[in-house]
Design a protein around this motif. Structure first.
Motif: not given
Length: 81
Positions: A38-49
């Motif tokens: 979940s932390a990796r997914i959140l990190k990748s989504e924040m980077k995309a934003m």
């Protein structure tokens, strides 16, 4: 100061003991793995934003007639296929 010594080592030990009692020693690694995923997914989504915000406004204005691009989630290392 009310929170002067808010987090001491014995607090961490107490949290670990409660976690083992509540989840059991067999389910704890699975829970930690799910939390990491979940932390990796959140990190990748924040980077995309952040990347989306950094795009120049000229390209955004040029493509006004087109619908916004769809984002897809990529498989992360360790994901089951």
């Amino acid at each position: 100061m009310m929170f002067r010594n808010a987090l001491e080592p014995w607090h961490l030990v107490l949290v670990i003991i409660v976690g083992v009692v509540v989840f059991g020693s067999k389910r704890l690694p699975d829970a930690a793995r799910a939390l990491g995923k979940s932390a990796r997914i959140l990190k990748s989504e924040m980077k995309a934003m952040k990347e989306e915000e950094q795009q120049p406004t000229a390209t955004a204005q040029a493509g006004q007639g087109q619908p916004p691009a769809q984002h897809t989630l990529q498989n992360l290392p360790g994901d089951a296929k």
